[in-house]
Design a protein around this motif. Structure first.
Motif, mmCIF file in Angstrom:
data_model
loop_
_atom_site.group_PDB
_atom_site.id
_atom_site.type_symbol
_atom_site.label_atom_id
_atom_site.label_comp_id
_atom_site.label_asym_id
_atom_site.label_seq_id
_atom_site.Cartn_x
_atom_site.Cartn_y
_atom_site.Cartn_z
ATOM 1 N N MET A 15 35.689 53.684 61.357
ATOM 2 C CA MET A 15 36.795 54.021 60.441
ATOM 3 C C MET A 15 36.767 55.531 60.274
ATOM 4 S SD MET A 15 39.474 53.076 59.025
ATOM 5 C CE MET A 15 39.247 51.355 59.509
ATOM 6 N N LEU A 27 43.528 48.626 61.200
ATOM 7 C CA LEU A 27 42.285 47.868 61.350
ATOM 8 C C LEU A 27 42.428 47.024 62.599
ATOM 9 C CD1 LEU A 27 42.183 46.585 57.698
ATOM 10 C CD2 LEU A 27 40.373 48.008 58.677
ATOM 11 N N TYR A 51 48.783 48.952 57.646
ATOM 12 C CA TYR A 51 49.410 48.858 56.330
ATOM 13 C C TYR A 51 49.505 50.254 55.724
ATOM 14 C CZ TYR A 51 45.031 49.668 53.839
ATOM 15 O OH TYR A 51 43.885 50.253 53.365
ATOM 16 N N ARG A 87 41.632 51.382 44.055
ATOM 17 C CA ARG A 87 41.787 52.795 44.401
ATOM 18 C C ARG A 87 43.100 53.054 45.147
ATOM 19 N NH1 ARG A 87 35.711 53.336 46.552
ATOM 20 N NH2 ARG A 87 36.282 51.244 47.275
ATOM 21 N N HIS A 88 43.874 51.982 45.332
ATOM 22 C CA HIS A 88 45.231 52.144 45.867
ATOM 23 C C HIS A 88 46.101 50.990 45.369
ATOM 24 C CE1 HIS A 88 44.488 49.600 49.780
ATOM 25 N NE2 HIS A 88 43.913 49.068 48.741
ATOM 26 N N ASP A 141 41.303 46.242 46.069
ATOM 27 C CA ASP A 141 40.697 47.517 45.666
ATOM 28 C C ASP A 141 41.663 48.319 44.793
ATOM 29 O OD1 ASP A 141 39.570 50.189 45.732
ATOM 30 O OD2 ASP A 141 38.335 49.476 47.383
ATOM 31 N N THR A 155 38.414 41.604 55.754
ATOM 32 C CA THR A 155 38.417 43.020 55.366
ATOM 33 C C THR A 155 39.671 43.330 54.545
ATOM 34 O OG1 THR A 155 37.194 43.532 57.380
ATOM 35 C CG2 THR A 155 38.242 45.384 56.257
ATOM 36 N N ALA A 193 33.478 51.668 54.235
ATOM 37 C CA ALA A 193 34.273 51.101 55.331
ATOM 38 C C ALA A 193 33.493 51.172 56.650
ATOM 39 C CB ALA A 193 35.597 51.856 55.458
ATOM 40 N N ILE A 250 34.851 55.594 49.911
ATOM 41 C CA ILE A 250 35.643 54.563 50.600
ATOM 42 C C ILE A 250 35.276 54.531 52.077
ATOM 43 C CG2 ILE A 250 37.986 53.999 51.414
ATOM 44 C CD1 ILE A 250 39.017 55.048 48.670
ATOM 45 N N GLN A 260 46.494 52.818 57.115
ATOM 46 C CA GLN A 260 45.262 52.370 57.762
ATOM 47 C C GLN A 260 45.554 51.370 58.871
ATOM 48 O OE1 GLN A 260 42.319 50.268 55.333
ATOM 49 N NE2 GLN A 260 40.686 51.173 56.558
ATOM 50 N N PHE A 287 48.080 56.192 51.781
ATOM 51 C CA PHE A 287 47.121 55.775 52.789
ATOM 52 C C PHE A 287 47.881 55.068 53.906
ATOM 53 C CE2 PHE A 287 43.844 55.234 49.238
ATOM 54 C CZ PHE A 287 42.959 56.196 49.719
ATOM 55 N N ARG A 304 39.489 42.207 50.900
ATOM 56 C CA ARG A 304 38.734 43.121 50.040
ATOM 57 C C ARG A 304 39.541 44.390 49.756
ATOM 58 N NH1 ARG A 304 34.817 42.332 53.685
ATOM 59 N NH2 ARG A 304 34.762 44.540 54.197
ATOM 60 N N ILE A 305 40.193 44.889 50.802
ATOM 61 C CA ILE A 305 40.960 46.126 50.647
ATOM 62 C C ILE A 305 42.124 45.937 49.669
ATOM 63 C CG2 ILE A 305 42.469 47.751 51.845
ATOM 64 C CD1 ILE A 305 40.662 47.432 54.317
ATOM 65 N N ASN A 330 30.513 48.594 56.619
ATOM 66 C CA ASN A 330 30.978 47.202 56.752
ATOM 67 C C ASN A 330 31.607 46.939 58.115
ATOM 68 O OD1 ASN A 330 30.215 46.585 54.151
ATOM 69 N ND2 ASN A 330 32.202 47.082 53.269
ATOM 70 N N ASN A 331 32.418 47.884 58.558
ATOM 71 C CA ASN A 331 33.154 47.659 59.810
ATOM 72 C C ASN A 331 32.220 47.612 61.020
ATOM 73 O OD1 ASN A 331 35.324 47.752 58.133
ATOM 74 N ND2 ASN A 331 36.220 49.616 58.962
#
Ligand SMILES: Cc1cc2nc3c(=O)[nH]c(=O)nc-3n(C[C@H](O)[C@H](O)[C@H](O)COP(=O)(O)O)c2cc1C
Length: 146
Positions: free
Chosen positions: A95, A54, A10, A73-74, A71, A64, A30, A26, A52, A50, A67-68, A33-34
């Motif tokens: 990550m 996954l 994404y 922050r983006h 967030d 995941t 990440a 971040i 990313q 960003f 949650r992302i 958790n990952n």
């Protein structure tokens, strides 16, 4: 499909107040958790975008992503690829943060619809195969000192 790995890519826009310290937080969350969920991937950041990838068990990737997406922050999260493969492409990275100009340029091109995502994915895979240290000096110093 027991051995099937879900892989998603994404893109999103970085929130205005996100600085190196926020990026470090971040990535630290990440990675922690990952590792627990056996999710792997890469987070490229540059020019306010960003990108990313996954990968992992489908449900773990989904949780995941939920949650992302939430967030702050983006924003403008845009799912670009969502597929299944037989093997991971980023198996050594829980990550990894990449801050390189090529990733940034390719991600911007995909966001604008001027480039195909495959080019970005291929570039990120190459970075993984070379396992470089791409963190900015400050960020890396902060990470090492904590
Ligand atoms: C661009 C971006 C990428 C993120 N990547 C991940 C990730 O790969 N894995 C993860 O667990 N959290 C990731 N996060 C953080 C989550 O949004 C969330 O803050 C975190 O999972 C909450 O963890 P906690 O419940 O342990 O506090 C990311 C956040 C942003 C903004």
């Amino acid at each position: 499909m027991a051995s099937s790995i879900r892989q998603v890519l994404y893109l999103s826009r970085v929130a205005q107040d996100v600085d190196d310290q926020s990026l470090k937080r971040i990535v630290a969350a990440a990675q922690m958790n990952n590792r627990r969920r056996d999710v792997t991937g890469v987070l490229a950041v540059g020019d306010g975008i960003f990108a990313q990838i996954l990968e992992g068990d489908s449900n773990d990737v989904e949780q995941t992503l939920i949650r992302i997406r939430a967030d702050e922050r983006h924003h403008d999260v845009q799912m670009v690829l969502d597929s299944h493969t037989s093997a991971r492409s980023f198996d050594r990275w829980s990550m990894e943060l990449l801050m390189d100009e090529v990733s940034a340029k390719l991600a911007e091109g995909v966001f604008c619809g001027e480039r195909f995502p495959d080019e970005l994915v291929q570039h990120l895979k190459t970075q993984h195969s070379q396992d470089p240290v791409c963190w900015s000096g400050d960020l890396r110093a902060m990470a090492l000192s904590s």
